[in-house]
Design an enzyme around this catalytic site. Sequence first.
Site, PDB file in Angstrom:
ATOM      1  N   ASP A  48       0.817  -1.228   0.000  1.00  0.00           N
ATOM      2  CA  ASP A  48       0.000   0.000   0.000  1.00  0.00           C
ATOM      3  C   ASP A  48       0.843   1.268   0.000  1.00  0.00           C
ATOM      4  O   ASP A  48       0.452   2.286   0.565  1.00  0.00           O
ATOM      5  CB  ASP A  48      -0.981  -0.002   1.193  1.00  0.00           C
ATOM      6  CG  ASP A  48      -1.736  -1.305   1.276  1.00  0.00           C
ATOM      7  OD1 ASP A  48      -2.224  -1.748   0.235  1.00  0.00           O
ATOM      8  OD2 ASP A  48      -1.808  -1.905   2.376  1.00  0.00           O
ATOM      9  N   HIS A  52      -5.516  -2.630  -6.176  1.00  0.00           N
ATOM     10  CA  HIS A  52      -5.370  -1.232  -6.564  1.00  0.00           C
ATOM     11  C   HIS A  52      -6.651  -0.761  -7.234  1.00  0.00           C
ATOM     12  O   HIS A  52      -7.382  -1.554  -7.830  1.00  0.00           O
ATOM     13  CB  HIS A  52      -4.150  -1.016  -7.462  1.00  0.00           C
ATOM     14  CG  HIS A  52      -4.109  -1.951  -8.629  1.00  0.00           C
ATOM     15  ND1 HIS A  52      -3.373  -3.116  -8.602  1.00  0.00           N
ATOM     16  CD2 HIS A  52      -4.718  -1.920  -9.812  1.00  0.00           C
ATOM     17  CE1 HIS A  52      -3.558  -3.758  -9.738  1.00  0.00           C
ATOM     18  NE2 HIS A  52      -4.360  -3.064 -10.496  1.00  0.00           N
ATOM     19  N   GLN A  87       2.728  -6.077  -2.625  1.00  0.00           N
ATOM     20  CA  GLN A  87       3.146  -5.978  -1.212  1.00  0.00           C
ATOM     21  C   GLN A  87       4.442  -5.154  -1.083  1.00  0.00           C
ATOM     22  O   GLN A  87       4.688  -4.303  -1.905  1.00  0.00           O
ATOM     23  CB  GLN A  87       3.288  -7.359  -0.566  1.00  0.00           C
ATOM     24  CG  GLN A  87       1.978  -8.131  -0.457  1.00  0.00           C
ATOM     25  CD  GLN A  87       1.582  -8.868  -1.721  1.00  0.00           C
ATOM     26  OE1 GLN A  87       2.404  -9.489  -2.358  1.00  0.00           O
ATOM     27  NE2 GLN A  87       0.335  -8.796  -2.089  1.00  0.00           N
ATOM     28  N   THR A 106       3.516 -12.228   3.995  1.00  0.00           N
ATOM     29  CA  THR A 106       2.846 -13.008   2.963  1.00  0.00           C
ATOM     30  C   THR A 106       3.725 -14.204   2.605  1.00  0.00           C
ATOM     31  O   THR A 106       4.732 -14.457   3.277  1.00  0.00           O
ATOM     32  CB  THR A 106       2.474 -12.124   1.745  1.00  0.00           C
ATOM     33  OG1 THR A 106       1.589 -12.871   0.916  1.00  0.00           O
ATOM     34  CG2 THR A 106       3.698 -11.663   0.957  1.00  0.00           C
ATOM     35  N   THR A 120      -8.219  -4.601  -0.509  1.00  0.00           N
ATOM     36  CA  THR A 120      -8.618  -5.997  -0.643  1.00  0.00           C
ATOM     37  C   THR A 120      -9.599  -6.403   0.451  1.00  0.00           C
ATOM     38  O   THR A 120     -10.542  -7.145   0.218  1.00  0.00           O
ATOM     39  CB  THR A 120      -7.366  -6.903  -0.608  1.00  0.00           C
ATOM     40  OG1 THR A 120      -6.496  -6.474  -1.656  1.00  0.00           O
ATOM     41  CG2 THR A 120      -7.707  -8.364  -0.810  1.00  0.00           C
ATOM     42  N   VAL A 140       2.227  14.168  -4.456  1.00  0.00           N
ATOM     43  CA  VAL A 140       1.606  15.198  -3.606  1.00  0.00           C
ATOM     44  C   VAL A 140       0.083  15.201  -3.747  1.00  0.00           C
ATOM     45  O   VAL A 140      -0.581  16.138  -3.328  1.00  0.00           O
ATOM     46  CB  VAL A 140       2.180  16.606  -3.911  1.00  0.00           C
ATOM     47  CG1 VAL A 140       3.617  16.725  -3.432  1.00  0.00           C
ATOM     48  CG2 VAL A 140       2.077  16.947  -5.400  1.00  0.00           C
TER      49      VAL A 140
HETATM   50  P1  IMP Z   1      -1.754 -13.011   2.777  1.00  0.00           P
HETATM   51  O1  IMP Z   1      -0.828 -12.462   1.765  1.00  0.00           O
HETATM   52  O2  IMP Z   1      -3.203 -12.917   2.385  1.00  0.00           O
HETATM   53  O3  IMP Z   1      -1.385 -14.401   3.216  1.00  0.00           O
HETATM   54  O4  IMP Z   1      -1.644 -12.121   4.106  1.00  0.00           O
HETATM   55  C1  IMP Z   1      -0.500 -12.110   4.936  1.00  0.00           C
HETATM   56  C2  IMP Z   1      -0.273 -10.738   5.542  1.00  0.00           C
HETATM   57  O5  IMP Z   1       0.107  -9.826   4.519  1.00  0.00           O
HETATM   58  C3  IMP Z   1      -1.515 -10.127   6.186  1.00  0.00           C
HETATM   59  O6  IMP Z   1      -1.099  -9.361   7.301  1.00  0.00           O
HETATM   60  C4  IMP Z   1      -2.072  -9.215   5.116  1.00  0.00           C
HETATM   61  O7  IMP Z   1      -2.841  -8.156   5.648  1.00  0.00           O
HETATM   62  C5  IMP Z   1      -0.797  -8.713   4.495  1.00  0.00           C
HETATM   63  N1  IMP Z   1      -0.937  -8.329   3.069  1.00  0.00           N
HETATM   64  C6  IMP Z   1      -0.930  -9.149   2.003  1.00  0.00           C
HETATM   65  N2  IMP Z   1      -1.030  -8.443   0.869  1.00  0.00           N
HETATM   66  C7  IMP Z   1      -1.086  -7.147   1.221  1.00  0.00           C
HETATM   67  C8  IMP Z   1      -1.145  -5.923   0.469  1.00  0.00           C
HETATM   68  O8  IMP Z   1      -1.164  -5.894  -0.773  1.00  0.00           O
HETATM   69  N3  IMP Z   1      -1.168  -4.775   1.224  1.00  0.00           N
HETATM   70  C9  IMP Z   1      -1.109  -4.775   2.592  1.00  0.00           C
HETATM   71  N4  IMP Z   1      -1.037  -5.895   3.312  1.00  0.00           N
HETATM   72  C10 IMP Z   1      -1.033  -7.067   2.643  1.00  0.00           C
END
Ligand code: IMP
Length: 446
Positions: free
Chosen positions: A13, A43, A245, A261, A324, A437
């Site tokens: 993010d 996104h 990520q 992840t 998501t 910005v």
């Molecule tokens: P998973 O990827 O669904 O297994 O989640 C594992 C961890 O990664 C969790 O804490 C999710 O919230 C975080 N996570 C996975 N993908 C994203 C992303 O694109 N943005 C922010 N957090 C993510």
Amino acid sequence: MPLDIITGLQRGDEGKGAIVDRMLATGVYSWNVRFQGGANAGHTVTVGDQKLILHLIPSGVMHKKVELGLGQGMIIDPFGLREEVEQLVKLGIDVINRLYVSSGAKLVMPWDKMLDWAIDRVRAKAVGKKVEEGGGVATTQRGIGPAYANAISRDGITVAQLIRPKVLEKRLEVVVPVINCTIRGLQQELGLSNDELPEISIAEAFEQLKPIGEWLTPMACQLHNLLRESLMSVSDKWVLAEGGQGRFLSVDALCSYPSCTSSITTSNAVFAGLGLEMKKEWIGKIIGVVKAYQTAVGNHPMPTYIGNEYQAQIQEVGGEFGATTGRKRDCCWLNALELREAARFCDVIYVTKLDVLTNIPLIPIATALVLNDDPFTELPETWDEYMQCHPLYGINMPGWTGDISGIRKTEDLPRQARIYLAKIARITGKRIIGVGVGPEREQYCT
Ligand code: IMP
């Protein structure tokens, strides 16, 4: 022609999608590809007055001349992909003819989402908590962990296998009994009936998967060959690889494991994730994206959690709600230890959302952590230690006021904002090539 890489330096993010969009607008790229992760990313794409949230299709979908690739390092939920494609087609965006899905990519199967949900409950149960109370990983429940685990333990199914019904049927005969063993164990551990957590039937799975395989067939290809052709071409056919990520969600980030992840999220994963041999002459710029503050969703160490009235302000002004999951993102001040570590994986830096910090009187940056009264400046080696750390704010700088969203040159930013950027550049040792910005495509400074 070069392969440029966009990579997140925090916990996802960071606003990578907006940078991809701005870079593709230069017109030099013919490809926008993803190389890891799956539908856990998210996104927002604006089409006229409609907003779509996409999870699998690369951020550059609105650039109609750009080909879109999903690399073999990804795990792909074919049903989710079809939904995204159908939404786009409905809005008049041609995506089918320029979407290329690597036949080597493994799939997220319907049962992976169920396993993701159930396994996180077992983890939480083991520590006597609910997932929402910090008991599990608190995943996005997109099936990411089980799909990668099954892929690595050789119980996954590839795109190439899915699109060949005979091969698919044979694969299901081997894979389903293995998955069912896990399901029976989970039923027992969680006290769930077969209706609540059903075993998989090979025949039903085949009936469900065969049509989606037919749908995917025209898009499945040896993506790496197409990309290699572009990279070897002498004309302008640049490739832009977009990471999902960020550094501290990577499965190889020691201080985050296991609250991360299941893929390697850094630029290191690009060649393997695209199925390409590594050639140094192909590597162009590696752009690390850093948000001017940090956010996290899930069960993460956040020693610099803001916690005062500015938490809500930043959340609101920055729109910090998960694309998501819709969960509120926790907002934190920057942490020099993390920035320094993450910046190893890029050449230059793009800072996003600087405008969100406007009107904050004092902006701290943590320069050390304290554990059991011991200060230190290296990240801890375990998540457990990291969860107990407190920050030492070696930098406490006055903020700035006034609207900066119309500024286009870094030198025209308020003095304090420039000092803040200079501190980020100094901590990371990397040059800042752009500063966001505002949310619009043109709202950035160079
Ligand atoms: P998973 O990827 O669904 O297994 O989640 C594992 C961890 O990664 C969790 O804490 C999710 O919230 C975080 N996570 C996975 N993908 C994203 C992303 O694109 N943005 C922010 N957090 C993510």
